[in-house]
Design a protein around this motif. Sequence first.
Motif, PDB file in Angstrom:
ATOM      1  N   GLU A 134       7.225 -10.742  -4.798  1.00 39.90           N
ATOM      2  CA  GLU A 134       8.322  -9.861  -5.469  1.00 39.90           C
ATOM      3  C   GLU A 134       8.467  -9.932  -6.758  1.00 39.90           C
ATOM      4  N   ILE A 135       8.317 -11.293  -7.494  1.00 37.61           N
ATOM      5  CA  ILE A 135       8.653 -11.609  -8.686  1.00 37.61           C
ATOM      6  C   ILE A 135       7.364 -10.689  -9.527  1.00 37.61           C
ATOM      7  N   LEU A 136       6.440 -10.731  -9.143  1.00 38.98           N
ATOM      8  CA  LEU A 136       5.195  -9.898  -9.714  1.00 38.98           C
ATOM      9  C   LEU A 136       5.589  -8.460  -9.603  1.00 38.98           C
ATOM     10  N   LEU A 137       5.997  -8.018  -8.522  1.00 36.95           N
ATOM     11  CA  LEU A 137       6.049  -6.600  -8.285  1.00 36.95           C
ATOM     12  C   LEU A 137       7.315  -5.966  -9.059  1.00 36.95           C
ATOM     13  N   GLN A 138       8.308  -6.859  -9.459  1.00 39.15           N
ATOM     14  CA  GLN A 138       9.469  -6.428 -10.319  1.00 39.15           C
ATOM     15  C   GLN A 138       8.891  -6.118 -11.513  1.00 39.15           C
ATOM     16  N   GLU A 139       7.883  -6.928 -11.869  1.00 38.79           N
ATOM     17  CA  GLU A 139       7.300  -6.838 -13.251  1.00 38.79           C
ATOM     18  C   GLU A 139       6.769  -5.555 -13.489  1.00 38.79           C
ATOM     19  N   GLY A 140       5.918  -5.105 -12.566  1.00 37.70           N
ATOM     20  CA  GLY A 140       5.388  -3.768 -12.547  1.00 37.70           C
ATOM     21  C   GLY A 140       6.534  -2.712 -12.651  1.00 37.70           C
ATOM     22  N   LEU A 141       7.334  -2.921 -11.618  1.00 38.09           N
ATOM     23  CA  LEU A 141       8.325  -1.719 -11.396  1.00 38.09           C
ATOM     24  C   LEU A 141       9.167  -1.559 -12.627  1.00 38.09           C
ATOM     25  N   SER A 142       9.304  -2.627 -13.326  1.00 34.37           N
ATOM     26  CA  SER A 142      10.428  -2.290 -14.601  1.00 34.37           C
ATOM     27  C   SER A 142       9.821  -1.264 -15.523  1.00 34.37           C
ATOM     28  N   ARG A 143       8.455  -1.260 -15.753  1.00 36.01           N
ATOM     29  CA  ARG A 143       7.822  -0.211 -16.633  1.00 36.01           C
ATOM     30  C   ARG A 143       7.933   1.322 -15.837  1.00 36.01           C
ATOM     31  N   LEU A 144       7.725   1.210 -14.640  1.00 33.63           N
ATOM     32  CA  LEU A 144       7.585   2.422 -13.851  1.00 33.63           C
ATOM     33  C   LEU A 144       8.916   3.274 -13.570  1.00 33.63           C
ATOM     34  N   LEU A 145       9.951   2.374 -13.489  1.00 30.96           N
ATOM     35  CA  LEU A 145      11.289   2.731 -13.301  1.00 30.96           C
ATOM     36  C   LEU A 145      11.875   3.387 -14.720  1.00 30.96           C
ATOM     37  N   LYS A 146      11.576   3.045 -15.575  1.00 26.14           N
ATOM     38  CA  LYS A 146      11.904   3.614 -16.986  1.00 26.14           C
ATOM     39  C   LYS A 146      11.775   4.976 -17.085  1.00 26.14           C
ATOM     40  N   GLY A 147      12.931   5.710 -17.168  1.00 30.18           N
ATOM     41  CA  GLY A 147      12.539   7.362 -17.471  1.00 30.18           C
ATOM     42  C   GLY A 147      12.620   7.991 -16.211  1.00 30.18           C
ATOM     43  N   ARG A 148      12.860   7.206 -15.001  1.00 27.11           N
ATOM     44  CA  ARG A 148      12.562   7.739 -13.781  1.00 27.11           C
ATOM     45  C   ARG A 148      14.275   7.666 -13.098  1.00 27.11           C
ATOM     46  N   THR A 149      14.889   8.432 -12.095  1.00 28.33           N
ATOM     47  CA  THR A 149      15.839   8.350 -11.546  1.00 28.33           C
ATOM     48  C   THR A 149      15.337   7.640 -10.088  1.00 28.33           C
ATOM     49  N   SER A 150      15.950   6.532  -9.982  1.00 31.51           N
ATOM     50  CA  SER A 150      15.641   5.978  -8.742  1.00 31.51           C
ATOM     51  C   SER A 150      16.458   5.526  -7.855  1.00 31.51           C
ATOM     52  N   ILE A 207       0.775  -1.312  -0.151  1.00 33.80           N
ATOM     53  CA  ILE A 207      -0.057   0.129  -0.124  1.00 33.80           C
ATOM     54  C   ILE A 207       0.720   1.213   0.058  1.00 33.80           C
ATOM     55  N   SER A 208       1.921   1.329   0.943  1.00 33.86           N
ATOM     56  CA  SER A 208       2.874   2.230   0.539  1.00 33.86           C
ATOM     57  C   SER A 208       3.411   2.677  -0.572  1.00 33.86           C
ATOM     58  N   PHE A 209       3.632   1.393  -1.154  1.00 29.77           N
ATOM     59  CA  PHE A 209       4.569   1.345  -2.660  1.00 29.77           C
ATOM     60  C   PHE A 209       3.505   2.242  -3.606  1.00 29.77           C
ATOM     61  N   ALA A 210       2.089   1.766  -3.593  1.00 24.87           N
ATOM     62  CA  ALA A 210       1.292   2.286  -4.301  1.00 24.87           C
ATOM     63  C   ALA A 210       1.136   3.668  -4.095  1.00 24.87           C
ATOM     64  N   ARG A 211       1.207   4.270  -2.806  1.00 29.09           N
ATOM     65  CA  ARG A 211       1.023   5.463  -2.256  1.00 29.09           C
ATOM     66  C   ARG A 211       2.220   6.518  -3.153  1.00 29.09           C
ATOM     67  N   ALA A 212       3.498   6.060  -3.145  1.00 33.68           N
ATOM     68  CA  ALA A 212       4.688   6.595  -3.449  1.00 33.68           C
ATOM     69  C   ALA A 212       4.271   6.794  -5.226  1.00 33.68           C
ATOM     70  N   LEU A 213       3.903   5.465  -5.766  1.00 36.08           N
ATOM     71  CA  LEU A 213       3.816   5.521  -7.232  1.00 36.08           C
ATOM     72  C   LEU A 213       2.915   6.458  -7.628  1.00 36.08           C
ATOM     73  N   LEU A 214       1.669   6.597  -6.947  1.00 34.34           N
ATOM     74  CA  LEU A 214       0.746   7.450  -7.385  1.00 34.34           C
ATOM     75  C   LEU A 214       1.175   8.969  -7.684  1.00 34.34           C
ATOM     76  N   ALA A 215       2.165   9.520  -7.007  1.00 40.25           N
ATOM     77  CA  ALA A 215       2.604  10.707  -7.293  1.00 40.25           C
ATOM     78  C   ALA A 215       3.135  11.082  -8.366  1.00 40.25           C
ATOM     79  N   ASP A 216       3.493   9.989  -9.191  1.00 40.06           N
ATOM     80  CA  ASP A 216       4.239   9.883 -10.615  1.00 40.06           C
ATOM     81  C   ASP A 216       5.259  10.813 -10.325  1.00 40.06           C
ATOM     82  N   PRO A 217       6.319  10.337  -9.553  1.00 42.70           N
ATOM     83  CA  PRO A 217       7.489  11.072  -9.520  1.00 42.70           C
ATOM     84  C   PRO A 217       8.627  10.857 -10.450  1.00 42.70           C
ATOM     85  N   LYS A 218       9.455  12.110 -10.593  1.00 37.67           N
ATOM     86  CA  LYS A 218      10.646  12.059 -11.584  1.00 37.67           C
ATOM     87  C   LYS A 218      11.887  11.244 -10.742  1.00 37.67           C
TER      88      LYS A 218
END
Length: 596
Positions: A526-542, A499-510
Amino acid sequence: MARNKYDIDETLQSEFNFSHLKRLGSYIKPYRKDIFITILLLTISSGLGMLAPRILMVIMDDYIPNGNIKAIAVVSILLLLIYFIVSVIMKMKITLTARMGQNIIHQIRSDIFGHLQKLPFSYYDDKPHGKIQVRVVNYVNSLSDLLSNGIVNTVTELFSLVFIVAFMLSINVRLTLVCLTGLPLLMAVIFTIKKKQRVAWQRMSNKQSNLNAYIAESINGIRVTQSFTREQENIEIFNTLSNDYRSAWMRAVKLNFLLWPAINNISTWTMAAVLFLGITWLDGGLEGITIGVLVAMTGYIGRFWQPITTMANFYNSLLNAVSYLERIFETIDEPVLVKDAPDAIEMPPIVGEVKFKDVTFSYEDDVPVLNGISFTAKVGDTIAIVGPTGAGKTTIINLISRFYNLDSGELTIDGIDINKVKIASLRKQMGVMLQDSFIFSGTIMDNIRYGNMEATDEQVIEAAKTVRAHDFIVNLENGYETEVNERGTRLSVGQRQLISFARALLADPKILILDEATSSIDTETEILLQEGLSRLLKGRTSFIIAHRLSTIKNSTCIMYVDKGLIQEMGNHEELLAKKGYYYELYMSQYKFLEKS
């Protein structure tokens, strides 16, 4: 602020001075119109009330001896009218003072809470949260009676005292002077115990703060307490703190209660003196002394000491309030160490380059946590930070969000020194998930939306799907509208992190910061989460802090931090090839997993 805990009394940084009362006056000032109206009404009420003994004197010395029944009836009706007017005024006074007092209390509480929102993490690192809470709630509440009734009543009683003395002087000067002889004795008592009272109330507030701090800590740690069967030890600690508070309170109240018997005794002595001398002068045929005069004077003497008692009680309340005002204003005056520079600018839309240049930082003087570290995260990079506990990993990401000030060096985002931009404009463009996955009381939908209050329900659900939280949420009794309590204790640790992860992602941060974001998520999730994060992390500094090295193998750069320095830096393959710190950490974890 000096480090403190529940068994250490707080030390005031500055002693009380009258500027505290002047400052309290600034909160009262907006209500001066209500205060004036209330005082005027009470003065009228007091003046009317003062007529009763005078009227009684006329009845006894004139109407009764002359058998003037009609005049007695008229005066009786007049007395009833006076008492009715007084009761109406008292009702209006209660309404006005209650409203005014609570408005002032609200403003003080709002100011202290608003200031707490601006204070840096270092303030909360050094003080038990229970001791902060007691200032916002208990200490401010303790001012309620003083502000609601004390000031108005005292000013009104002062006017009443003037009326009473004027009526007494108009009746008989000699008996009035006898009554006033008790005042010097009362002043001597007040000044004798004044300093002891203030010290006693300060000590009581310290013990109350300690008790509150331990209660808050015990509630937050109740699961650990019961897991290690520490209930009895905790009860013993609580009883010790509670007894300390009880003793301090009894001492303070004992000193407070010295005034009432002093006033009562002095009042009795002056009453006795007036009656004794009055009867003696009456028998001696002294001009102006009659039965009616004695009855009126005794009536006024009883009223004379009533405002004295009220003012003495106000004095006690003021001494009590002083010990709380010191703490309240000390909190409001706590310096905001991390704040906007006078010429701070709005942070432009972030692209994502982050650069540390010779950054040094310490939580305590001469104990550096980071010692001159330098690195650059380019746009779109995923920087993983690993190392032993206490190495400074979390400190690095806290500095990026500017939760603390640097000791020295420079930290820039897109070439802009973050010390020169407005903090809110910086943080609102960043997504942060700290190691402690805090869940607020409310619905799951509200908790996720906390990162972006303008997000639609569809956007909230999409964020939850991205981090693979959607499946478990829809299976709850009310789905996204399921109510969770404070800290989310109804949810598993892993669910709270999602839930905290979804909260952070909803801000659509750079810039996305993840501190042990997957530490409590099972391997399958964790494996499922990594699949979703691979799209999110693209173009963002993490920036990712992780002890589970399998989650950071694909990072652009991995930094091994230890002893305040970056000991190694490179991608997964490069660091393994070096066979250094990272290699040893990875192999030890790999062997552990292999054995399990």
